[in-house]
Design a protein around this motif. Sequence first.
Motif, PDB file in Angstrom:
ATOM      1  N   GLU A  74      -2.839  33.465 -64.917  1.00 33.88           N
ATOM      2  CA  GLU A  74      -1.526  33.826 -65.455  1.00 33.88           C
ATOM      3  C   GLU A  74      -1.649  34.942 -66.489  1.00 33.88           C
ATOM      4  OE1 GLU A  74       2.665  33.187 -65.395  1.00 33.88           O
ATOM      5  OE2 GLU A  74       1.122  32.250 -64.175  1.00 33.88           O
ATOM      6  N   ALA A  75      -2.706  34.910 -67.294  1.00 34.62           N
ATOM      7  CA  ALA A  75      -2.903  35.971 -68.289  1.00 34.62           C
ATOM      8  C   ALA A  75      -3.149  37.316 -67.615  1.00 34.62           C
ATOM      9  CB  ALA A  75      -4.071  35.618 -69.210  1.00 34.62           C
ATOM     10  N   PHE A  76      -3.956  37.335 -66.572  1.00 30.51           N
ATOM     11  CA  PHE A  76      -4.172  38.577 -65.817  1.00 30.51           C
ATOM     12  C   PHE A  76      -2.877  39.058 -65.179  1.00 30.51           C
ATOM     13  CE2 PHE A  76      -8.910  37.662 -65.040  1.00 30.51           C
ATOM     14  CZ  PHE A  76      -9.269  38.451 -66.116  1.00 30.51           C
ATOM     15  N   ALA A  77      -2.112  38.140 -64.622  1.00 28.62           N
ATOM     16  CA  ALA A  77      -0.853  38.502 -63.971  1.00 28.62           C
ATOM     17  C   ALA A  77       0.132  39.076 -64.977  1.00 28.62           C
ATOM     18  CB  ALA A  77      -0.256  37.287 -63.274  1.00 28.62           C
ATOM     19  N   VAL A  78       0.257  38.456 -66.133  1.00 25.04           N
ATOM     20  CA  VAL A  78       1.204  38.928 -67.141  1.00 25.04           C
ATOM     21  C   VAL A  78       0.770  40.280 -67.703  1.00 25.04           C
ATOM     22  CG1 VAL A  78       2.104  38.405 -69.451  1.00 25.04           C
ATOM     23  CG2 VAL A  78       2.099  36.656 -67.699  1.00 25.04           C
ATOM     24  N   ALA A  79      -0.523  40.474 -67.906  1.00 31.83           N
ATOM     25  CA  ALA A  79      -1.008  41.767 -68.408  1.00 31.83           C
ATOM     26  C   ALA A  79      -0.745  42.876 -67.382  1.00 31.83           C
ATOM     27  CB  ALA A  79      -2.492  41.689 -68.731  1.00 31.83           C
ATOM     28  N   ALA A  95       2.679  47.431 -65.326  1.00 28.79           N
ATOM     29  CA  ALA A  95       3.493  47.974 -64.240  1.00 28.79           C
ATOM     30  C   ALA A  95       4.943  48.162 -64.664  1.00 28.79           C
ATOM     31  CB  ALA A  95       3.416  47.043 -63.025  1.00 28.79           C
ATOM     32  N   ALA A  96       5.471  47.233 -65.460  1.00 26.18           N
ATOM     33  CA  ALA A  96       6.858  47.343 -65.910  1.00 26.18           C
ATOM     34  C   ALA A  96       7.046  48.554 -66.824  1.00 26.18           C
ATOM     35  CB  ALA A  96       7.283  46.064 -66.630  1.00 26.18           C
ATOM     36  N   ALA A  97       6.127  48.765 -67.733  1.00 25.08           N
ATOM     37  CA  ALA A  97       6.246  49.915 -68.643  1.00 25.08           C
ATOM     38  C   ALA A  97       6.144  51.231 -67.879  1.00 25.08           C
ATOM     39  CB  ALA A  97       5.163  49.834 -69.723  1.00 25.08           C
ATOM     40  N   ARG A  98       5.232  51.300 -66.939  1.00 24.43           N
ATOM     41  CA  ARG A  98       5.083  52.532 -66.158  1.00 24.43           C
ATOM     42  C   ARG A  98       6.303  52.775 -65.276  1.00 24.43           C
ATOM     43  NH1 ARG A  98      -0.191  52.827 -63.057  1.00 24.43           N
ATOM     44  NH2 ARG A  98       0.252  55.040 -63.106  1.00 24.43           N
ATOM     45  N   ALA A  99       6.829  51.729 -64.653  1.00 23.45           N
ATOM     46  CA  ALA A  99       8.004  51.889 -63.792  1.00 23.45           C
ATOM     47  C   ALA A  99       9.227  52.304 -64.605  1.00 23.45           C
ATOM     48  CB  ALA A  99       8.284  50.585 -63.048  1.00 23.45           C
ATOM     49  N   TYR A 100       9.348  51.789 -65.810  1.00 22.19           N
ATOM     50  CA  TYR A 100      10.492  52.139 -66.645  1.00 22.19           C
ATOM     51  C   TYR A 100      10.443  53.615 -67.048  1.00 22.19           C
ATOM     52  CZ  TYR A 100      13.964  51.986 -70.346  1.00 22.19           C
ATOM     53  OH  TYR A 100      15.069  52.230 -71.118  1.00 22.19           O
ATOM     54  N   ALA A 142       6.710  47.497 -72.980  1.00 20.53           N
ATOM     55  CA  ALA A 142       7.206  46.384 -72.166  1.00 20.53           C
ATOM     56  C   ALA A 142       6.437  45.129 -72.551  1.00 20.53           C
ATOM     57  CB  ALA A 142       7.032  46.682 -70.687  1.00 20.53           C
ATOM     58  N   ALA A 143       7.147  44.070 -72.846  1.00 18.58           N
ATOM     59  CA  ALA A 143       6.535  42.787 -73.199  1.00 18.58           C
ATOM     60  C   ALA A 143       7.014  41.734 -72.206  1.00 18.58           C
ATOM     61  CB  ALA A 143       6.914  42.390 -74.618  1.00 18.58           C
ATOM     62  N   ILE A 144       6.079  40.933 -71.735  1.00 18.95           N
ATOM     63  CA  ILE A 144       6.398  39.881 -70.767  1.00 18.95           C
ATOM     64  C   ILE A 144       5.830  38.568 -71.277  1.00 18.95           C
ATOM     65  CG2 ILE A 144       6.050  39.054 -68.420  1.00 18.95           C
ATOM     66  CD1 ILE A 144       6.026  41.885 -67.495  1.00 18.95           C
ATOM     67  N   ALA A 145       6.650  37.532 -71.231  1.00 18.09           N
ATOM     68  CA  ALA A 145       6.229  36.192 -71.627  1.00 18.09           C
ATOM     69  C   ALA A 145       6.370  35.256 -70.436  1.00 18.09           C
ATOM     70  CB  ALA A 145       7.070  35.696 -72.795  1.00 18.09           C
ATOM     71  N   SER A 146       5.392  34.392 -70.284  1.00 17.59           N
ATOM     72  CA  SER A 146       5.410  33.421 -69.196  1.00 17.59           C
ATOM     73  C   SER A 146       4.735  32.148 -69.686  1.00 17.59           C
ATOM     74  CB  SER A 146       4.672  33.997 -67.981  1.00 17.59           C
ATOM     75  OG  SER A 146       4.719  33.088 -66.905  1.00 17.59           O
ATOM     76  N   ARG A 168       1.586  35.683 -73.214  1.00 17.05           N
ATOM     77  CA  ARG A 168       2.425  36.850 -73.499  1.00 17.05           C
ATOM     78  C   ARG A 168       1.545  38.092 -73.512  1.00 17.05           C
ATOM     79  NH1 ARG A 168       4.518  40.205 -77.401  1.00 17.05           N
ATOM     80  NH2 ARG A 168       6.770  40.450 -77.379  1.00 17.05           N
ATOM     81  N   SER A 169       2.099  39.186 -73.005  1.00 18.61           N
ATOM     82  CA  SER A 169       1.380  40.452 -73.004  1.00 18.61           C
ATOM     83  C   SER A 169       2.374  41.587 -73.194  1.00 18.61           C
ATOM     84  CB  SER A 169       0.623  40.644 -71.689  1.00 18.61           C
ATOM     85  OG  SER A 169      -0.059  41.872 -71.698  1.00 18.61           O
ATOM     86  N   GLU A 170       1.905  42.657 -73.795  1.00 17.24           N
ATOM     87  CA  GLU A 170       2.743  43.849 -73.911  1.00 17.24           C
ATOM     88  C   GLU A 170       1.887  45.082 -73.664  1.00 17.24           C
ATOM     89  OE1 GLU A 170       3.133  44.936 -78.572  1.00 17.24           O
ATOM     90  OE2 GLU A 170       4.379  43.283 -77.857  1.00 17.24           O
ATOM     91  N   HIS A 171       2.553  46.105 -73.173  1.00 19.67           N
ATOM     92  CA  HIS A 171       1.868  47.353 -72.834  1.00 19.67           C
ATOM     93  C   HIS A 171       2.770  48.521 -73.231  1.00 19.67           C
ATOM     94  CE1 HIS A 171      -1.103  49.775 -70.744  1.00 19.67           C
ATOM     95  NE2 HIS A 171      -0.095  50.475 -70.248  1.00 19.67           N
TER      96      HIS A 171
END
Length: 146
Positions: free
Chosen positions: A38-43, A48-53, A106-110, A131-134
């Motif tokens: 899950e940590a790898f997936a969230v990171a 990917a979310a920050a780059r796509a945005y 971009a920050a993602i929490a799971s 939680r991870s942010e990039h």
Amino acid sequence: MRARTEDGSALVELTWLGILLLIPLTYVIVCVFQVQREAFAVAGAARAAARAYTLADDDATGRARAHAAAQQVMTDHGAGALPEGAISIGCGGAADCFAPESVVTAAIASSVRLPLLPTFMTQGASQINVRSEHSVPVGRYREFAP
């Protein structure tokens, strides 16, 4: 009366100690692997979310692309689906996120539900939050669609 010897008792003791130690150790290893997945997936999803945005032309399109990209990464890693409010995108206080040299974060929490733990035994603490942010800088020279 014959004296009782201890022949064969080491095998019995080793078997019971192996069972008593191997089952909890296996459970801990499975839990650690699930949290790490899950940590790898969230990171990866935050990246990917920050780059796509930053590649979008406006905020609405950027948020839709960020959510789609993050969801794809989570699916690729075998993690669960992201809820609607799991992704937060910020510009570090800048008025325009798409201004040259601004930084998009971009920050993602799971959360990961630990296996085989009923919630009535753990009082709802059978989850581990991840939680991870990039951050991605917006390019200085950028072409916008007319």
